[in-house]
Motif scaffolding. Sequence first.
Motif, PDB file in Angstrom:
ATOM      1  N   VAL A 405       0.812  -1.214   0.000  1.00  0.00           N
ATOM      2  CA  VAL A 405       0.000   0.000   0.000  1.00  0.00           C
ATOM      3  C   VAL A 405       0.845   1.263   0.000  1.00  0.00           C
ATOM      4  N   ALA A 406       2.169   1.149  -0.012  1.00  0.00           N
ATOM      5  CA  ALA A 406       3.013   2.337   0.115  1.00  0.00           C
ATOM      6  C   ALA A 406       4.281   2.167  -0.712  1.00  0.00           C
ATOM      7  N   GLY A 407       5.088   3.246  -0.743  1.00  0.00           N
ATOM      8  CA  GLY A 407       6.402   3.202  -1.380  1.00  0.00           C
ATOM      9  C   GLY A 407       6.345   3.439  -2.875  1.00  0.00           C
ATOM     10  N   PHE A 408       7.500   3.284  -3.537  1.00  0.00           N
ATOM     11  CA  PHE A 408       7.504   3.392  -4.989  1.00  0.00           C
ATOM     12  C   PHE A 408       8.303   2.258  -5.632  1.00  0.00           C
ATOM     13  N   HIS A 409       8.137   1.078  -5.039  1.00  0.00           N
ATOM     14  CA  HIS A 409       8.514  -0.154  -5.707  1.00  0.00           C
ATOM     15  C   HIS A 409       7.521  -1.223  -5.275  1.00  0.00           C
ATOM     16  N   LEU A 410       7.427  -2.284  -6.044  1.00  0.00           N
ATOM     17  CA  LEU A 410       6.624  -3.429  -5.644  1.00  0.00           C
ATOM     18  C   LEU A 410       7.327  -4.697  -6.091  1.00  0.00           C
ATOM     19  N   ALA A 411       7.001  -5.783  -5.417  1.00  0.00           N
ATOM     20  CA  ALA A 411       7.607  -7.080  -5.727  1.00  0.00           C
ATOM     21  C   ALA A 411       6.634  -7.900  -6.560  1.00  0.00           C
ATOM     22  N   ALA A 412       7.165  -8.564  -7.580  1.00  0.00           N
ATOM     23  CA  ALA A 412       6.379  -9.466  -8.418  1.00  0.00           C
ATOM     24  C   ALA A 412       6.967 -10.864  -8.283  1.00  0.00           C
ATOM     25  N   LEU A 413       6.204 -11.781  -7.698  1.00  0.00           N
ATOM     26  CA  LEU A 413       6.672 -13.148  -7.474  1.00  0.00           C
ATOM     27  C   LEU A 413       6.336 -14.021  -8.676  1.00  0.00           C
ATOM     28  N   CYS A 414       7.236 -14.958  -8.962  1.00  0.00           N
ATOM     29  CA  CYS A 414       6.996 -15.881 -10.063  1.00  0.00           C
ATOM     30  C   CYS A 414       5.898 -16.876  -9.683  1.00  0.00           C
ATOM     31  N   LYS A 415       4.926 -17.050 -10.561  1.00  0.00           N
ATOM     32  CA  LYS A 415       3.874 -18.053 -10.369  1.00  0.00           C
ATOM     33  C   LYS A 415       4.274 -19.388 -10.974  1.00  0.00           C
ATOM     34  N   VAL A 416       5.148 -19.339 -11.969  1.00  0.00           N
ATOM     35  CA  VAL A 416       5.684 -20.533 -12.631  1.00  0.00           C
ATOM     36  C   VAL A 416       7.191 -20.347 -12.730  1.00  0.00           C
ATOM     37  N   PRO A 417       7.945 -21.395 -12.956  1.00  0.00           N
ATOM     38  CA  PRO A 417       9.395 -21.222 -13.097  1.00  0.00           C
ATOM     39  C   PRO A 417       9.737 -20.274 -14.249  1.00  0.00           C
ATOM     40  N   VAL A 418      10.531 -19.256 -13.924  1.00  0.00           N
ATOM     41  CA  VAL A 418      10.994 -18.286 -14.917  1.00  0.00           C
ATOM     42  C   VAL A 418      12.505 -18.165 -14.774  1.00  0.00           C
ATOM     43  N   ASN A 419      13.203 -18.216 -15.885  1.00  0.00           N
ATOM     44  CA  ASN A 419      14.649 -18.034 -15.872  1.00  0.00           C
ATOM     45  C   ASN A 419      14.928 -16.529 -15.750  1.00  0.00           C
ATOM     46  N   ILE A 420      14.986 -16.045 -14.495  1.00  0.00           N
ATOM     47  CA  ILE A 420      15.125 -14.606 -14.261  1.00  0.00           C
ATOM     48  C   ILE A 420      16.419 -14.048 -14.848  1.00  0.00           C
ATOM     49  N   PRO A 421      17.593 -14.710 -14.649  1.00  0.00           N
ATOM     50  CA  PRO A 421      18.811 -14.151 -15.266  1.00  0.00           C
ATOM     51  C   PRO A 421      18.708 -14.014 -16.777  1.00  0.00           C
ATOM     52  N   LEU A 422      18.102 -14.997 -17.439  1.00  0.00           N
ATOM     53  CA  LEU A 422      17.945 -14.910 -18.888  1.00  0.00           C
ATOM     54  C   LEU A 422      16.969 -13.803 -19.261  1.00  0.00           C
ATOM     55  N   LEU A 423      15.885 -13.693 -18.493  1.00  0.00           N
ATOM     56  CA  LEU A 423      14.925 -12.614 -18.738  1.00  0.00           C
ATOM     57  C   LEU A 423      15.600 -11.255 -18.608  1.00  0.00           C
ATOM     58  N   MET A 424      16.413 -11.072 -17.569  1.00  0.00           N
ATOM     59  CA  MET A 424      17.101  -9.805 -17.370  1.00  0.00           C
ATOM     60  C   MET A 424      18.076  -9.524 -18.513  1.00  0.00           C
ATOM     61  N   GLU A 425      18.801 -10.563 -18.955  1.00  0.00           N
ATOM     62  CA  GLU A 425      19.772 -10.381 -20.033  1.00  0.00           C
ATOM     63  C   GLU A 425      19.088  -9.985 -21.333  1.00  0.00           C
ATOM     64  N   ARG A 426      17.991 -10.697 -21.669  1.00  0.00           N
ATOM     65  CA  ARG A 426      17.269 -10.362 -22.899  1.00  0.00           C
ATOM     66  C   ARG A 426      16.644  -8.971 -22.800  1.00  0.00           C
ATOM     67  N   ALA A 427      16.178  -8.622 -21.614  1.00  0.00           N
ATOM     68  CA  ALA A 427      15.566  -7.303 -21.436  1.00  0.00           C
ATOM     69  C   ALA A 427      16.589  -6.191 -21.634  1.00  0.00           C
ATOM     70  N   ARG A 428      17.788  -6.378 -21.147  1.00  0.00           N
ATOM     71  CA  ARG A 428      18.834  -5.370 -21.325  1.00  0.00           C
ATOM     72  C   ARG A 428      19.132  -5.146 -22.798  1.00  0.00           C
ATOM     73  N   GLN A 429      19.014  -6.179 -23.595  1.00  0.00           N
ATOM     74  CA  GLN A 429      19.285  -6.043 -25.030  1.00  0.00           C
ATOM     75  C   GLN A 429      18.275  -5.136 -25.728  1.00  0.00           C
ATOM     76  N   VAL A 430      17.103  -4.973 -25.094  1.00  0.00           N
ATOM     77  CA  VAL A 430      16.086  -4.083 -25.673  1.00  0.00           C
ATOM     78  C   VAL A 430      15.858  -2.874 -24.764  1.00  0.00           C
ATOM     79  N   GLU A 431      16.907  -2.512 -23.980  1.00  0.00           N
ATOM     80  CA  GLU A 431      16.912  -1.284 -23.186  1.00  0.00           C
ATOM     81  C   GLU A 431      15.912  -1.286 -22.036  1.00  0.00           C
ATOM     82  N   VAL A 432      15.640  -2.455 -21.447  1.00  0.00           N
ATOM     83  CA  VAL A 432      14.768  -2.546 -20.281  1.00  0.00           C
ATOM     84  C   VAL A 432      15.595  -3.041 -19.098  1.00  0.00           C
ATOM     85  N   GLY A 433      15.634  -2.266 -18.032  1.00  0.00           N
ATOM     86  CA  GLY A 433      16.378  -2.652 -16.840  1.00  0.00           C
ATOM     87  C   GLY A 433      15.478  -3.350 -15.844  1.00  0.00           C
ATOM     88  N   LEU A 434      15.696  -4.655 -15.656  1.00  0.00           N
ATOM     89  CA  LEU A 434      14.965  -5.457 -14.671  1.00  0.00           C
ATOM     90  C   LEU A 434      15.917  -5.893 -13.569  1.00  0.00           C
TER      91      LEU A 434
END
Length: 477
Positions: A405-434
């Motif tokens: 209910v407060a702050g200016f960040h929020l946490a998003a938990l994985c509902k299914v297995p997600v390769n977070i390091p790979l997601l972050m790497e691919r996101a950086r390639q398209v200028e998205v910082g995760l």
Amino acid sequence: MELHVVINGRKDLAEQLYQQLREAIATGRLSAGAQLPPSRLLAEQLGISRKTVSDTYATLTYEGLLIGKIGRGTFVNAWAPQPDRVQTATDLACAANLGKWAALPSPMGHPAREELLRYEFIGGATTRHQFPQDEWRRCTQDALRRIAQNSGFYSQPEGVPALRDAIAGHIAFSRGVKCGARDIVVTNGAQQALDLLARVVLEPGSMVAMEDPGYSPARQLFVAMGARVASVAVDEQGLQVDQIPDGTRLIYVTPSHQFPLGMPMSQARREALLDRAIALGAIIIEDDYDSEFRYEGRPTDSLQSMDTRGVVTYVGTFSKTLSPELRLGYAVLPPAIYGAVLKAKQLTDQHSATLPQWALAKFISEGYLLKHIRRCHGVYAGRRERILQRLAGDLSPWFEAVPTVAGFHLAALCKVPVNIPLLMERARQVEVGLYPLDVFFHDKPVRSGLILGFGAIETLDIDPALDKVRDILLQIG
């Protein structure tokens, strides 16, 4: 600025000058490309003949240590011999201690400005375009005039009185904190407040209890002080107080907006935490880092406002409300430890810089801070709502938001297995910082997910950025 050369007596003047210049070059004190004073000027400074200086310059030039450039002067040759090998960390008696510091990770480090991506979901960064430039400039000009009137003296280690008074009024109004200016020490950000508290409360081997997941820089600080850190699990009500071990001397919590998951601590847990601290003789650090921004429900009181026994230190910062680069925070201290923390502050850095203190004091007292918070609140609320809509919509197959209910960040938990390091790497390639959530877990079962800050990203950039994230998730399965 004069070149530091010392001439003793009147014998071997050229040799003395030669040896000192050669040593300065060999040790790197005169770096490659540095310009030496003209021979006439150096001779006047040293009280020797110009010929002695000119001959010395000529000898060093012949040896390749200096180089003359017509019409410009004499410079240290870029190809001068390198300094002798200096001691490395492993050569030193403190090698083990240096290794301990080097091994500390930095999961909260912000990238350099030139490394920032087009779409940044980094936590802890504020909205750039909302910073009140005109108001802050006026306050800074007023601060400059005040400093000119008081120049020549150090300020008080506890901070400028006007700022401490302004902080006391602000947090009493906005967070219900019970304090006066006499209870406050101004610090260089909240991190220095934590450092000062650790210095006076802890000894090597002391026990610290803190949330897991939790604020990693605080954990690393306590470990660096030689403390043992007990990881205490959190649930939907916050810190599980019954898991705080016996012998705990310091308890670090984020009760208003648990970092990083975001839930507030329940009233029952707060009461239990105060009782547990009193029984242990422990000090509680309440890190209230961004609770000025509340979007739902009734405001909760600060833990400090419930404290009747003087065991809670309330720590706040202006990095989240104004700018991380401001580096101003504060601690509201119980009487029992105030004197010790004040002495630690004085020994650490005498006092925080007074220019921003005077500026901030006026900024608060003129009502600019509350106006700025209200303006940012509307911006952040819109960004938060849009991210929540996307997490409940096309991103829902992969993530779910932790209720907050407060702050200016929020946490998003994985509902299914997600390769977070790979997601972050691919996101950086398209200028998205995760940024990953798992780095904030220490001992407890790790929950995979993302921490999504919405301070730095512009509102209109959220959908294009999350479109890219969705497309990557579809690609990587």
